[in-house]
Design a protein around this motif. Sequence first.
Motif, PDB file in Angstrom:
ATOM      1  N   GLY A  45       0.816  -1.213   0.000  1.00 14.97           N
ATOM      2  CA  GLY A  45       0.000   0.000   0.000  1.00 14.97           C
ATOM      3  C   GLY A  45       0.847   1.259   0.000  1.00 14.97           C
ATOM      4  N   TRP A  46       1.874   1.283   0.843  1.00 16.69           N
ATOM      5  CA  TRP A  46       2.759   2.445   0.871  1.00 16.69           C
ATOM      6  C   TRP A  46       3.493   2.612  -0.453  1.00 16.69           C
ATOM      7  N   HIS A  47       3.865   1.507  -1.045  1.00 19.34           N
ATOM      8  CA  HIS A  47       4.524   1.590  -2.348  1.00 19.34           C
ATOM      9  C   HIS A  47       3.569   2.190  -3.392  1.00 19.34           C
ATOM     10  N   ALA A  48       2.326   1.756  -3.384  1.00 20.55           N
ATOM     11  CA  ALA A  48       1.333   2.267  -4.346  1.00 20.55           C
ATOM     12  C   ALA A  48       1.050   3.755  -4.107  1.00 20.55           C
ATOM     13  N   ARG A  49       1.048   4.164  -2.848  1.00 25.07           N
ATOM     14  CA  ARG A  49       0.786   5.560  -2.502  1.00 25.07           C
ATOM     15  C   ARG A  49       1.943   6.454  -2.930  1.00 25.07           C
ATOM     16  N   VAL A  86      -0.255  13.013  -3.804  1.00 26.24           N
ATOM     17  CA  VAL A  86      -0.583  11.616  -4.120  1.00 26.24           C
ATOM     18  C   VAL A  86      -1.805  11.596  -5.031  1.00 26.24           C
ATOM     19  N   PRO A  87      -1.704  10.933  -6.185  1.00 28.91           N
ATOM     20  CA  PRO A  87      -2.862  10.857  -7.092  1.00 28.91           C
ATOM     21  C   PRO A  87      -3.997  10.041  -6.467  1.00 28.91           C
ATOM     22  N   LYS A  88      -5.201  10.272  -6.947  1.00 26.65           N
ATOM     23  CA  LYS A  88      -6.375   9.569  -6.400  1.00 26.65           C
ATOM     24  C   LYS A  88      -6.226   8.051  -6.492  1.00 26.65           C
ATOM     25  N   ASP A  89      -5.693   7.558  -7.605  1.00 23.29           N
ATOM     26  CA  ASP A  89      -5.541   6.107  -7.726  1.00 23.29           C
ATOM     27  C   ASP A  89      -4.489   5.585  -6.729  1.00 23.29           C
ATOM     28  N   GLY A  90      -3.494   6.404  -6.375  1.00 26.00           N
ATOM     29  CA  GLY A  90      -2.517   6.028  -5.351  1.00 26.00           C
ATOM     30  C   GLY A  90      -3.182   5.867  -3.998  1.00 26.00           C
ATOM     31  N   TRP A  91      -4.088   6.818  -3.678  1.00 20.11           N
ATOM     32  CA  TRP A  91      -4.832   6.711  -2.419  1.00 20.11           C
ATOM     33  C   TRP A  91      -5.764   5.506  -2.429  1.00 20.11           C
ATOM     34  N   ALA A  92      -6.395   5.259  -3.556  1.00 20.57           N
ATOM     35  CA  ALA A  92      -7.331   4.129  -3.647  1.00 20.57           C
ATOM     36  C   ALA A  92      -6.593   2.803  -3.423  1.00 20.57           C
TER      37      ALA A  92
END
Length: 182
Positions: free
Chosen positions: A139-143, A151-157
């Motif tokens: 999750g942290w990597h994706a964020r 942070v882009p919306k898809d990163g938060w999602a």
Amino acid sequence: MLYSVVEKVRKGWWALVVFTFCASMFPVAVAATDPAARAASEDEFREAVKIRVAELWEAADFDQLDALGARYLAEGTRSRSGIWALGIYSSALVEQVKSSIEDPRWWDFMAARAKKWVETKPKSPFAHLQVANAFVQRGWHARGTGYASTVPKDGWAKFDAYVEGARTQMESTKAIAAKDPN
């Protein structure tokens, strides 16, 4: 009579020598399985725990990973400065599933390894926590590492979804995972 007294003393002396030798070997046996037991300094202790965890994780030696964590938990092992060895062990486990690698196959592999540990040792609190660690780190990597506003919306999602996966893992294994105070 004198012979029997001398003989008893001699036999007693050998028993004492054997006992002393065997007793002195116990710390060596512990040190052979836990390099941290031989560490001369705080830094060496921490590094030895981290290296041992990394070696066991890499080898997928879940029996030894579990035994090491269980020993640190049961014995309350501490470093020279008083840091809990179990905390160092737990942090080292997190490091095993932390990466900047973009390839989703790497993340899938780490999650699969953590789940394999659970399959191998279903009553291990450390195994269940490692599955949650894998979710959180992914999750942290994706964020990403930027400020929250960047942070882009898809990163938060993705972050939210992976953290929810970790929460679900912990909730579903609460009775087992709660044995580890970390």
